[in-house]
Write an enzyme that holds these catalytic residues in place. Structure first.
Site, PDB file in Angstrom:
ATOM      1  N   SER A  46       0.842  -1.200   0.000  1.00  0.00           N
ATOM      2  CA  SER A  46       0.000   0.000   0.000  1.00  0.00           C
ATOM      3  C   SER A  46       0.878   1.252   0.000  1.00  0.00           C
ATOM      4  CB  SER A  46      -0.928   0.008   1.226  1.00  0.00           C
ATOM      5  OG  SER A  46      -0.190  -0.179   2.423  1.00  0.00           O
ATOM      6  N   ASP A  84       5.005  -7.326   2.725  1.00  0.00           N
ATOM      7  CA  ASP A  84       4.354  -7.733   1.476  1.00  0.00           C
ATOM      8  C   ASP A  84       5.370  -8.069   0.388  1.00  0.00           C
ATOM      9  OD1 ASP A  84       1.620  -7.746   1.869  1.00  0.00           O
ATOM     10  OD2 ASP A  84       1.299  -5.703   1.137  1.00  0.00           O
ATOM     11  N   LYS A 112       4.103 -11.796   3.274  1.00  0.00           N
ATOM     12  CA  LYS A 112       2.704 -11.931   2.853  1.00  0.00           C
ATOM     13  C   LYS A 112       2.646 -11.962   1.337  1.00  0.00           C
ATOM     14  CE  LYS A 112      -0.484  -8.567   3.710  1.00  0.00           C
ATOM     15  NZ  LYS A 112      -0.897  -8.103   2.375  1.00  0.00           N
ATOM     16  N   GLU A 181      -9.310  -9.744   2.913  1.00  0.00           N
ATOM     17  CA  GLU A 181      -9.617  -8.330   2.689  1.00  0.00           C
ATOM     18  C   GLU A 181     -10.960  -8.172   2.003  1.00  0.00           C
ATOM     19  OE1 GLU A 181      -6.426  -5.990   1.065  1.00  0.00           O
ATOM     20  OE2 GLU A 181      -7.762  -4.417   0.348  1.00  0.00           O
TER      21      GLU A 181
HETATM   22  N1  LIG Z   1      -5.279   4.127   2.338  1.00  0.00           N
HETATM   23  C1  LIG Z   1      -5.392   2.858   1.964  1.00  0.00           C
HETATM   24  N2  LIG Z   1      -6.120   2.007   2.714  1.00  0.00           N
HETATM   25  C2  LIG Z   1      -6.255   0.699   2.357  1.00  0.00           C
HETATM   26  O1  LIG Z   1      -6.917  -0.054   3.101  1.00  0.00           O
HETATM   27  C3  LIG Z   1      -5.601   0.243   1.175  1.00  0.00           C
HETATM   28  C4  LIG Z   1      -4.831   1.160   0.448  1.00  0.00           C
HETATM   29  N3  LIG Z   1      -4.756   2.462   0.843  1.00  0.00           N
HETATM   30  N4  LIG Z   1      -4.128   0.772  -0.665  1.00  0.00           N
HETATM   31  C5  LIG Z   1      -4.011  -0.632  -0.960  1.00  0.00           C
HETATM   32  C6  LIG Z   1      -5.268  -1.330  -0.674  1.00  0.00           C
HETATM   33  C7  LIG Z   1      -6.434  -0.895  -1.532  1.00  0.00           C
HETATM   34  N5  LIG Z   1      -7.535  -1.109  -0.644  1.00  0.00           N
HETATM   35  C8  LIG Z   1      -8.853  -0.759  -0.863  1.00  0.00           C
HETATM   36  C9  LIG Z   1      -9.183   0.430  -1.496  1.00  0.00           C
HETATM   37  C10 LIG Z   1     -10.496   0.799  -1.664  1.00  0.00           C
HETATM   38  C11 LIG Z   1     -11.516  -0.022  -1.212  1.00  0.00           C
HETATM   39  C12 LIG Z   1     -12.939   0.398  -1.381  1.00  0.00           C
HETATM   40  O2  LIG Z   1     -13.207   1.541  -1.653  1.00  0.00           O
HETATM   41  N6  LIG Z   1     -13.901  -0.513  -1.193  1.00  0.00           N
HETATM   42  C13 LIG Z   1     -15.332  -0.212  -1.274  1.00  0.00           C
HETATM   43  C14 LIG Z   1     -16.061  -1.500  -1.594  1.00  0.00           C
HETATM   44  C15 LIG Z   1     -17.291  -1.217  -2.398  1.00  0.00           C
HETATM   45  C16 LIG Z   1     -18.090  -2.478  -2.668  1.00  0.00           C
HETATM   46  O3  LIG Z   1     -17.668  -3.350  -3.446  1.00  0.00           O
HETATM   47  O4  LIG Z   1     -19.183  -2.582  -2.067  1.00  0.00           O
HETATM   48  C17 LIG Z   1     -15.817   0.327   0.071  1.00  0.00           C
HETATM   49  O5  LIG Z   1     -16.847   0.973   0.101  1.00  0.00           O
HETATM   50  O6  LIG Z   1     -15.133   0.096   1.104  1.00  0.00           O
HETATM   51  C18 LIG Z   1     -11.197  -1.228  -0.585  1.00  0.00           C
HETATM   52  C19 LIG Z   1      -9.857  -1.580  -0.412  1.00  0.00           C
HETATM   53  C20 LIG Z   1      -7.070  -1.588   0.628  1.00  0.00           C
HETATM   54  N7  LIG Z   1      -5.730  -1.081   0.699  1.00  0.00           N
HETATM   55  C1  LIG Z   2      -4.087  -3.451   3.491  1.00  0.00           C
HETATM   56  C2  LIG Z   2      -3.031  -4.450   3.845  1.00  0.00           C
HETATM   57  C3  LIG Z   2      -3.625  -5.763   4.196  1.00  0.00           C
HETATM   58  C4  LIG Z   2      -2.001  -4.588   2.752  1.00  0.00           C
HETATM   59  O1  LIG Z   2      -1.849  -5.586   2.092  1.00  0.00           O
HETATM   60  C5  LIG Z   2      -1.159  -3.412   2.480  1.00  0.00           C
HETATM   61  O2  LIG Z   2      -1.122  -2.466   3.290  1.00  0.00           O
HETATM   62  O3  LIG Z   2      -0.485  -3.436   1.448  1.00  0.00           O
HETATM   63 MG   LIG Z   3      -0.652  -5.248   0.360  1.00  0.00          MG
END
Ligand SMILES: Nc1nc(=O)c2c([nH]1)NC[C@@H]1CN(c3ccc(C(=O)N[C@@H](CCC(=O)O)C(=O)O)cc3)CN21
Ligand SMILES: CC(C)C(=O)C(=O)O
Ligand SMILES: [Mg+2]
Length: 263
Positions: A46, A84, A112, A181
């Site tokens: 991330s 990671d 990971k 996740e």
């Molecule tokens: N700041 C940040 N937080 C994170 O948790 C994160 C990162 N960056 N970068 C790498 C990945 C990307 N991730 C993400 C990014 C966006 C969503 C997201 O917006 N999910 C929607 C899901 C919508 C749906 O399918 O219903 C949500 O509303 O949470 C989820 C994981 C988790 N990781």
């Molecule tokens: C969100 C976590 C699980 C991750 O893989 C990351 O920070 O890259």
């Molecule tokens: Mg990751």
């Protein structure tokens, strides 16, 4: 805090005690998180998004991750250091072993890797060589272009069954920890109950054995759209240390995640 090892996480699971995990990218924040009692620090890819400003984790290199691992290793205190493997480290088993070796030499204590049941052979080879592995399932950000966005995974029964089977397969192949996740809370709980290995969740509900968040999200400095599962703990604290402590305590007391943070 006593030094956290893989056995500590296994003991937590047996005792029904939950544990907290947080991403870390440098020595100072790693030290603060460790002092707050956070059991596992993750040098996450991330970093490509929160440090480098990319829109995905794909541009992150092995050198990038090694550099941040060396930084975090100096501040990690008693916390367990997980790192990671970057995009395409799993291209071949040979590359997987070499890249994991580089991370371990940089200070990682567990690696990971993203990937489904097909990762079983690679995970078995790593584990044979004494490298503890966490297998990351559900929403795997390195496959974002195939998934069509950062979307919840395992919503229908067939998909959920597949994720549970993959988790079982990878645990049998030697994965010491599973990370889930963005999956429905019911699936997070089902996988945790079905497996003997600790299961860490992010957006996977309150039923997993541990919880993880990205540090920037805990401090309320998420750029762009905020995922549903994040919470700004600095809003209820006086400083960064206090925010980390609050996050840790809320996880340990099962006050976080709440219903509203799940799917
Ligand atoms: N700041 C940040 N937080 C994170 O948790 C994160 C990162 N960056 N970068 C790498 C990945 C990307 N991730 C993400 C990014 C966006 C969503 C997201 O917006 N999910 C929607 C899901 C919508 C749906 O399918 O219903 C949500 O509303 O949470 C989820 C994981 C988790 N990781
Ligand atoms: C969100 C976590 C699980 C991750 O893989 C990351 O920070 O890259
Ligand atoms: Mg990751």
């Amino acid at each position: 805090m006593k030094t956290v090892t893989l056995s500590t996480l296994q003991a937590f699971k047996r005792a029904g005690e939950t544990f907290s995990c947080l991403t870390a990218y440098d020595a100072t924040f790693a030290h603060a998180a460790s002092e707050a009692g956070i059991e596992v620090l993750l040098v996450g890819d991330s970093l490509g998004m929160v440090l480098q400003g990319h829109t995905s984790t794909l541009p992150v290199t092995l050198d990038d991750v090694c550099y941040h691992t060396r930084c975090v290793a100096r501040g990690k205190g008693a916390s367990l250091l997980m790192v990671d493997l970057p995009f395409m480290s799993n291209a071949t088993t040979e590359r997987l072993l070499e890249d994991a070796g580089a991370l371990m030499r940089a200070g990682a204590e567990m690696v990971k890797v993203e990937g489904e049941a097909w990762m079983a052979d690679g995970i078995r080879e790593l584990s044979r060589r004494g490298v503890p592995v966490c297998a990351h399932l559900g929403l795997t950000p390195q496959t974002v272009h195939q998934l069509g966005g950062y979307k919840v995974q395992g919503r229908d029964a067939g998909q959920a069954e597949r994720i549970l089977e993959d988790a079982r397969t990878l645990a049998e192949a030697g994965a010491s920890v599973i990370l889930l996740e963005c999956v429905p809370a019911s699936l997070g709980r089902a996988v945790s109950e079905a497996l003997d290995v600790p299961v860490i969740g992010i957006g996977a509900g309150a039923g997993t054995d541990g919880q993880i968040l990205v540090m920037h999200d805990v401090l309320g400095v998420t750029a762009g759209r905020k995922p549903r599962f994040v919470k700004n703990f600095l809003a209820e604290a006086d400083d960064v240390q206090g925010a980390f402590r609050r996050y840790h305590e809320d996880v340990k007391a099962r006050r976080f995640p709440a219903e509203e943070h799940g799917f």
